[in-house]
Write a protein that holds these residues in place. Structure first.
Motif, mmCIF file in Angstrom:
data_model
loop_
_atom_site.group_PDB
_atom_site.id
_atom_site.type_symbol
_atom_site.label_atom_id
_atom_site.label_comp_id
_atom_site.label_asym_id
_atom_site.label_seq_id
_atom_site.Cartn_x
_atom_site.Cartn_y
_atom_site.Cartn_z
ATOM 1 N N VAL A 254 41.249 39.075 45.045
ATOM 2 C CA VAL A 254 40.120 39.676 44.636
ATOM 3 C C VAL A 254 38.848 39.519 45.517
ATOM 4 O O VAL A 254 38.694 38.261 45.774
ATOM 5 N N THR A 256 35.356 39.063 46.447
ATOM 6 C CA THR A 256 34.214 38.900 45.696
ATOM 7 C C THR A 256 32.817 39.314 46.303
ATOM 8 O O THR A 256 32.631 39.848 47.404
ATOM 9 N N GLN A 265 44.936 36.293 41.388
ATOM 10 C CA GLN A 265 44.125 36.798 39.904
ATOM 11 C C GLN A 265 44.755 37.821 39.123
ATOM 12 O O GLN A 265 45.417 38.555 39.772
ATOM 13 N N ASP A 266 44.720 37.668 37.875
ATOM 14 C CA ASP A 266 45.115 38.782 36.820
ATOM 15 C C ASP A 266 43.590 39.528 36.719
ATOM 16 O O ASP A 266 42.647 38.733 36.112
ATOM 17 N N VAL A 267 43.672 40.760 36.712
ATOM 18 C CA VAL A 267 42.224 41.561 36.405
ATOM 19 C C VAL A 267 42.744 42.325 35.308
ATOM 20 O O VAL A 267 43.669 43.310 35.513
ATOM 21 N N ILE A 274 36.139 46.079 33.270
ATOM 22 C CA ILE A 274 36.698 44.829 33.615
ATOM 23 C C ILE A 274 36.527 43.912 32.611
ATOM 24 O O ILE A 274 35.361 43.502 32.209
ATOM 25 N N ILE A 277 38.920 38.114 34.261
ATOM 26 C CA ILE A 277 39.637 38.065 35.487
ATOM 27 C C ILE A 277 40.049 36.466 35.354
ATOM 28 O O ILE A 277 39.262 35.651 35.076
ATOM 29 N N ILE A 617 33.539 43.474 41.615
ATOM 30 C CA ILE A 617 34.523 43.268 40.756
ATOM 31 C C ILE A 617 34.139 42.148 39.986
ATOM 32 O O ILE A 617 34.162 41.026 40.158
ATOM 33 N N VAL A 619 33.624 40.683 35.377
ATOM 34 C CA VAL A 619 33.596 41.378 34.147
ATOM 35 C C VAL A 619 32.566 41.908 33.631
ATOM 36 O O VAL A 619 31.257 41.503 33.777
ATOM 37 N N ALA A 623 35.520 49.575 35.777
ATOM 38 C CA ALA A 623 36.764 49.359 36.487
ATOM 39 C C ALA A 623 37.088 50.493 37.673
ATOM 40 O O ALA A 623 37.724 51.162 37.591
#
Length: 667
Positions: A254, A256, A265-267, A274, A277, A617, A619, A623
């Motif tokens: 990801v 940043t 990472q899992d998004v 979002i 993460i 990206i 939280v 998205a």
């Protein structure tokens, strides 16, 4: 740098057509005339006449602010296909063009901008010229209609197909046909016919209409627009993939907001937001209802911003395929809000337009033609009109009188609007900034500041003079340092569109432009051919000089960036592909890959006031995402390797989008 006196340049341009299996006895000495309309202004002519059995001549010319083509063309037909053809004249940028085609019972041969070639003779194949009059469209249309499978093979390469034929009745009662053709360009080409003869070709702002149908032109355009919209709506339905309530992009790197990477990472996305993460774990249990996308060895970026676009119905899909989800529109018609709504609702695939800039230009032979005023009072009224339409910015153009700049800027600022644009003729960037400019479009306008206020920048001199003299700009000179300090003091934004100048300054006739070389072979026939036209005319010392001037432009961009001046990535050209090149040029200038990507995402989001929801990206943010095969931090050119784009709860696969346009995917 010494002052440069301006030169006077005048240009003009036109369009053409041709009849299959024509009875020359009835047609000899009869000239058919077509009017060329550019941006709703009569701009030139296209003429066609017979010179004997199956032989025709054509003349085509139109003018666009000092640019525009001028061609004479001769064609001989045999059984409806081209047996021989010669084209001479100048192209849109005034580069000399000579093109020939000939055939015999066993072979065909040609000489064009790409070079010489030959192939085996095929009685049903058609030579499609690199550049010339519109004559080829009538000949192609006739061949497509008569072909059993409605397809025609093209020399030197390619194939055109008849997508659909519409039988229509115009307001004057005339029965006509409109055919749509695929295979030439990324979007269908439309040709108007009556009794198999071309009566019109409407392509964006450029219209070629036979004289006896001039009164029907706007009606024809309205009918064609409706058909184009229906086609694009069908494509949007076919190419859009709805996202499940929960989507997981798994094991992805990801990008940043600070310019680094979070690896593996899992998004998690829920309802277009979002949600989470966190580090990838093979043992982690996912919601069984979740839609999972494998992000292994890929990079997840926020959707990017093209900060200089001119949008229409058919360009939006290219933006999305290239990973661009937000754009500024820096001059368009006053119906742009309607198109924006269609993009936002996905009625037509396209980016969100986050900035609307209304254009104002003064009258004269080089006027932009989109929105021309003849007095300051009219200009002030137009500022208010754009404000009432919800536009945030005013873009002034080259024919604005210098004494109008301050009152127009003051009015705009009083209404809370920014001011940007070209530097008007006989004015310098210094003067424009001190009279209210917040932003300058195009890096050549910066270079003109160090030449003279006597250059008529309405003409192509605005491109030629920086090419001739830009290499000499001294970045240690007092004049340059004072200008940089003014940019910093006034917080001026620079919109370089430097990839445009690479194409103008470095490309050479007969060689694929370096600007488009990475993608040229992927595109349809007509798009490829445009990449061989050679940019600005140049020979001798100019070849090296223009290349040095381009390098000096890159030096200035790098220096501006290091000194904290706002640089915004924009194209003013081919969506997606030219944007990728713009980013590559910034990296070539010396800006780090991470910083280039920040300019394309969070920095542009902040400048457009959209960073609360977009640009990074995090939280809680929308998205708005693109998945890249590989890492553009390691190699900025990997930005071309877009696999999918997520926008407003919709998922788009780049491969599918490109294939719909006749473009090969990078794989």
């Amino acid at each position: 740098m010494k002052h440069i006196l301006s030169l006077a340049l005048v240009f003009t341009c036109l369009f053409t057509s041709c009849k299959k299996r024509t009875d020359s006895k009835n047609q000899t000495d009869t000239k058919l005339s077509y009017e060329v309309v550019f941006r709703e202004k009569a701009a030139g002519v296209f003429e066609k006449w017979s010179t004997g059995e199956g032989s025709f001549e054509y003349f085509y010319e139109y003018t666009d602010r000092g640019r525009g083509p001028k061609f004479s063309e001769k064609i001989t037909l045999k059984n409806g296909v081209i047996a021989s053809q010669t084209i001479s004249g100048v192209n849109y940028r005034k580069v000399n063009i000579e093109e020939k085609f000939s055939s015999n019972p066993s072979t065909v041969s040609w000489s064009n901008a790409k070079g010489d070639g030959e192939a085996s003779y095929n009685a049903s194949s058609l030579y499609f010229r690199f550049d010339g009059t519109p004559a080829i469209y009538e000949i192609l249309a006739q061949n497509l209609i008569e072909s059993k499978n409605h397809k025609v093979k093209l020399y030197p390469e390619g194939e055109a197909s008849l997508l659909k034929k519409y039988n229509l009745t115009l307001k004057n009662g005339a029965s006509v046909q409109l055919i749509s053709v695929k295979g030439l360009d990324m979007n269908p080409k439309y040709i108007w016919l009556q009794s198999n003869e071309m009566i019109g070709k409407i392509d964006g702002n450029l219209h070629v209409i036979r004289s006896d149908f001039k009164s029907e032109r706007l009606n024809m355009k309205k009918l064609q627009d409706s058909i184009e919209i229906d086609y694009l709506k069908q494509e949007a339905t076919r190419l859009t993939h709805k996202i499940n309530q929960t989507l997981v992009i798994q094991n992805v790197n990801v990008f940043t907001e600070s310019g680094g990477l979070l690896f593996n990472q899992d998004v998690v996305v829920e309802n277009n937001v979002i949600k989470n993460i966190y580090p990838f774990s093979k043992s982690k249990t996912l919601n069984k209802e979740a839609q999972v996308i494998d992000g292994s060895c890929k990079t997840l970026l926020p959707g990017m911003y093209d900060m200089h676009t001119h949008n229409n119905n058919s360009r939006g899909l290219l933006h999305i395929a290239g990973g661009i989800t937000s754009v500024r529109d820096l001059a368009n018609n006053k119906q742009l809000k309607k198109l924006s709504k269609q993009f936002n609702t996905n009625e037509i695939i396209g980016p969100r337009i986050v900035t609307f800039a209304g254009i104002i230009d003064g009258s004269g032979p080089y006027a932009n033609q989109r929105n021309v005023v003849s007095s300051l009072e009219e200009g002030l009224k137009e500022v208010q009109v754009y404000k009432d339409l919800g536009y945030q910015q005013i873009k002034l153009y080259s024919s604005i009188k210098p004494e109008w700049v301050k009152p127009l800027a003051d009015k705009s600022h009083d209404l809370g609007m920014r001011v940007s644009g070209h530097i008007p003729a006989y004015m310098t960037a210094n003067q424009a900034i001190n009279q209210g400019y917040n932003e300058i479009q195009h890096i050549n306008m910066v270079f003109l500041n160090f030449l003279s206020d006597t250059i008529d920048t309405r003409t192509p001199l605005r491109h030629i003079m920086p090419a001739e003299h830009g290499a000499h700009l001294d970045l240690q000179s007092k004049e340059y340092i004072d200008f940089v300090n003014l940019l910093k003091e006034k917080n001026i934004v620079i919109d370089p569109t430097v990839a445009l100048f690479e194409d103008m300054y470095v490309s050479r006739v007969g060689e694929v432009s370096p600007t488009y070389k990475p993608i040229a072979s992927r595109l349809p026939v007509m798009n490829q051919r445009g990449f061989y036209s050679g940019g600005l005319p140049k020979s001798g010392y100019k070849i090296e000089r223009y290349a040095k001037s381009l390098n000096k432009m890159l030096d200035v961009i790098n220096d501006f960036y290091k000194q904290g001046i706002h640089i915004v990535p924009g194209t003013d050209g081919l969506p997606g592909f030219l944007y990728h090149r713009e980013l590559e040029m910034y990296a070539k200038a010396g800006i780090s890959n991470a910083e280039v990507l920040q300019l394309a995402t969070i920095k542009s989001a902040e400048l457009t006031g959209t960073s609360k929801d977009y640009g990074s990206i995090k939280v809680g943010k929308k998205a708005d995402l693109i998945l890249i095969d590989g890492s553009p931090l390691e190699d900025i050119s990997n930005i071309r390797r877009v696999e999918l784009t997520i926008k407003d709860g919709n998922l788009f696969y780049a491969k599918e989008l490109y294939e719909s346009l006749g473009i090969k995917h990078f794989k």
